[in-house]
Scaffold this motif. Structure first.
Motif, PDB file in Angstrom:
ATOM      1  N   ILE A  49      -4.354   2.313  16.234  1.00  0.00           N
ATOM      2  CA  ILE A  49      -3.029   2.410  15.010  1.00  0.00           C
ATOM      3  C   ILE A  49      -1.588   3.243  15.541  1.00  0.00           C
ATOM      4  CG2 ILE A  49      -2.499   2.804  12.699  1.00  0.00           C
ATOM      5  CD1 ILE A  49      -6.154   3.337  13.411  1.00  0.00           C
ATOM      6  N   ARG A  50      -0.407   2.527  15.498  1.00  0.00           N
ATOM      7  CA  ARG A  50       0.783   3.311  15.635  1.00  0.00           C
ATOM      8  C   ARG A  50       0.956   4.107  14.301  1.00  0.00           C
ATOM      9  NH1 ARG A  50       4.559   3.785  19.155  1.00  0.00           N
ATOM     10  NH2 ARG A  50       3.769   1.881  20.347  1.00  0.00           N
ATOM     11  N   MET A  51       0.788   5.333  14.365  1.00  0.00           N
ATOM     12  CA  MET A  51       1.176   6.180  13.294  1.00  0.00           C
ATOM     13  C   MET A  51       2.760   6.052  12.652  1.00  0.00           C
ATOM     14  SD  MET A  51      -1.538   8.045  12.127  1.00  0.00           S
ATOM     15  CE  MET A  51      -2.155   6.389  12.533  1.00  0.00           C
ATOM     16  N   LYS A  52       3.038   5.755  11.468  1.00  0.00           N
ATOM     17  CA  LYS A  52       4.149   5.732  10.829  1.00  0.00           C
ATOM     18  C   LYS A  52       4.559   6.974   9.980  1.00  0.00           C
ATOM     19  CE  LYS A  52       6.771   2.996  12.063  1.00  0.00           C
ATOM     20  NZ  LYS A  52       7.339   2.989  13.253  1.00  0.00           N
ATOM     21  N   ASP A 102      -0.568  -5.454  10.846  1.00  0.00           N
ATOM     22  CA  ASP A 102      -1.210  -5.131   9.299  1.00  0.00           C
ATOM     23  C   ASP A 102      -0.760  -3.558   9.251  1.00  0.00           C
ATOM     24  OD1 ASP A 102      -2.114  -7.404   8.955  1.00  0.00           O
ATOM     25  OD2 ASP A 102      -4.146  -6.829   9.160  1.00  0.00           O
ATOM     26  N   ARG A 103      -0.345  -3.175   7.915  1.00  0.00           N
ATOM     27  CA  ARG A 103       0.036  -1.704   7.534  1.00  0.00           C
ATOM     28  C   ARG A 103      -1.254  -1.291   6.970  1.00  0.00           C
ATOM     29  NH1 ARG A 103       3.794  -0.878   3.990  1.00  0.00           N
ATOM     30  NH2 ARG A 103       2.573  -2.573   2.629  1.00  0.00           N
ATOM     31  N   LYS A 154      -5.939  -2.070   4.441  1.00  0.00           N
ATOM     32  CA  LYS A 154      -4.813  -2.790   4.480  1.00  0.00           C
ATOM     33  C   LYS A 154      -3.998  -2.352   3.278  1.00  0.00           C
ATOM     34  CE  LYS A 154      -2.944  -7.341   5.445  1.00  0.00           C
ATOM     35  NZ  LYS A 154      -3.223  -8.876   5.512  1.00  0.00           N
ATOM     36  N   LEU A 155      -2.762  -2.360   3.325  1.00  0.00           N
ATOM     37  CA  LEU A 155      -1.660  -1.939   2.219  1.00  0.00           C
ATOM     38  C   LEU A 155      -1.077  -2.984   1.734  1.00  0.00           C
ATOM     39  CD1 LEU A 155      -0.132   1.327   3.607  1.00  0.00           C
ATOM     40  CD2 LEU A 155      -1.810   1.265   1.754  1.00  0.00           C
ATOM     41  N   PRO A 156      -1.128  -3.316   0.292  1.00  0.00           N
ATOM     42  CA  PRO A 156      -0.187  -4.586  -0.203  1.00  0.00           C
ATOM     43  C   PRO A 156       1.398  -4.421  -0.078  1.00  0.00           C
ATOM     44  CG  PRO A 156      -1.671  -3.546  -1.856  1.00  0.00           C
ATOM     45  CD  PRO A 156      -1.602  -2.611  -0.569  1.00  0.00           C
TER      46      PRO A 156
END
Length: 367
Positions: A49-52, A102-103, A154-156
């Motif tokens: 995962i790429r942290m944001k 995917d976020r 997963k975020l909407p």
């Protein structure tokens, strides 16, 4: 060591080629540096995962200032951070529910799933828990991490990455409300209007509490609590001699029986206040960890059958947190008061801002 990564003396040799994975390493008291962070191999059930978005928690600040928290001691360099969300870069061969792009919001604790507590569903109490930024496990304030995919949610589309990172502190409030059985017929008192007190208040409202009173020593935090929906606020002191009078003022502010009290500070005075203010047959939930040992009037509360429960972190909360955010039942965006990027200076400034307090509630990194 957990999935997070390995020694800061190495570099990332992931599939993104030349990019060097960097992370914020806690090296000593008030010593935090951005250094290389080697990722472990991607397992079949893992995600890279790429942290944001990564938030600063009070525990992060405590480790920076003291290199320890309760029984957890930082004995070697450790990557900090555990409130996080990011974008999937790669998934393992057996991962079916996530795709690159995917976020996701990330639950930071990896339990063993073999002990009796895990088998009983109380995995938050697992003695083998590997939790981000709890020594010696590395955290998530990094460009990228590797983590079990089943702990990535997963975020909407209508929930931002910052809100996804806020699922971690929000989970504490949600778990507390579950433990205390908050519902439409329970009046709630919250002691402490810091980040955890505020998310506990928001959670109690989402669980249906019709009336919430929140207590703190700070006028600014009380004003924030009022803006976020507290029915009444009560300013108190740190002087134990004021306790009896403050309990009466809290009861007056509620205007009825206090069914459940959440002590989100965790000091002898706040716990004593909670025990005294809660109605007979009610419940006190200890959320904060201010004092390891307390002197409290337990016997008078016991003869009134006031139950005392504790919480430790959370379990199975991310889906509900995301639903609360998606539906608008909870809005955590006003809690994010300060934002920083991911440079050496900004990391130092962000932690100083969080440690200073003042009008800072949640300090967030945008990577």
């Amino acid at each position: 060591m957990g999935k997070g990564g390995m020694s800061h003396g190495n570099t990332d040799e992931g599939k993104n080629g030349t990019e060097e994975n960097m992370a914020a390493w806690l090296l000593g008291i008030n010593d935090i540096k951005i250094l290389p962070f080697k990722l472990p191999p991607l397992g079949a059930h893992d995600a890279r995962i790429r942290m944001k978005a990564v938030g600063i928690c009070g525990s992060d600040v405590h480790y920076l200032k003291a290199m320890k928290l309760a029984d957890f001691i930082v004995k070697e360099p450790m990557v900090i951070g555990h409130e996080c969300a990011g974008i999937i870069e790669e998934v393992g061969a057996e991962v079916k529910h996530l795709l690159p792009g995917d976020r996701v919001a990330i639950e930071p604790g990896i339990s063993c799933w073999r002990c009796n507590l895990c088998k009983d569903g109380r995995y938050n109490l697992c003695p083998e828990m590997k939790f981000f930024a709890t020594p010696p496990i590395h955290g998530s304030l990094a460009n990228q991490i590797v983590h079990p995919a089943d702990l990535c949610f997963k975020l909407p589309e209508n929930v931002s990455l910052e809100e996804g990172a806020m699922c971690e502190p929000l989970s504490v409030g949600v778990h507390a409300c579950r433990r205390a059985n908050v519902g439409p017929e329970t009046n709630v008192l919250v002691l402490g209007a810091g980040p955890i007190g505020l998310v506990t208040m928001l959670s109690a409202r989402a669980f249906g509490s019709p009336r919430i009173v929140i207590v703190d020593v700070d006028d600014h935090r009380l004003s924030v609590a009022k803006e976020l929906g507290a029915n009444q606020t009560v300013k108190v002191s740190t002087n134990s001699n004021d306790l009896r009078d403050e309990v009466e003022r809290i009861k007056e502010a509620m205007g009825g029986g206090i069914d459940i009290s959440f002590d989100c500070a965790g000091f002898s005075k706040t716990m004593s206040t909670a025990l005294g203010a809660t109605c007979s047959g009610g419940k006190v939930c200890l959320v904060g960890m201010g004092h390891t040992e307390m002197t409290v009037p337990l016997a008078p509360a016991a003869v009134r059958e006031v139950d005392v429960v504790g919480i430790f972190r959370y379990k199975n909360t991310w889906p509900l947190c995301i639903e609360f955010l998606q539906s608008g039942k909870i809005d955590v965006k006003p809690l994010i008061t300060h934002r920083f990027g991911f440079s050496q200076k900004e990391v130092e400034d962000a932690f100083e801002t969080s440690a200073r307090g003042g009008n800072a509630i949640k300090v967030m990194f945008n990577l």
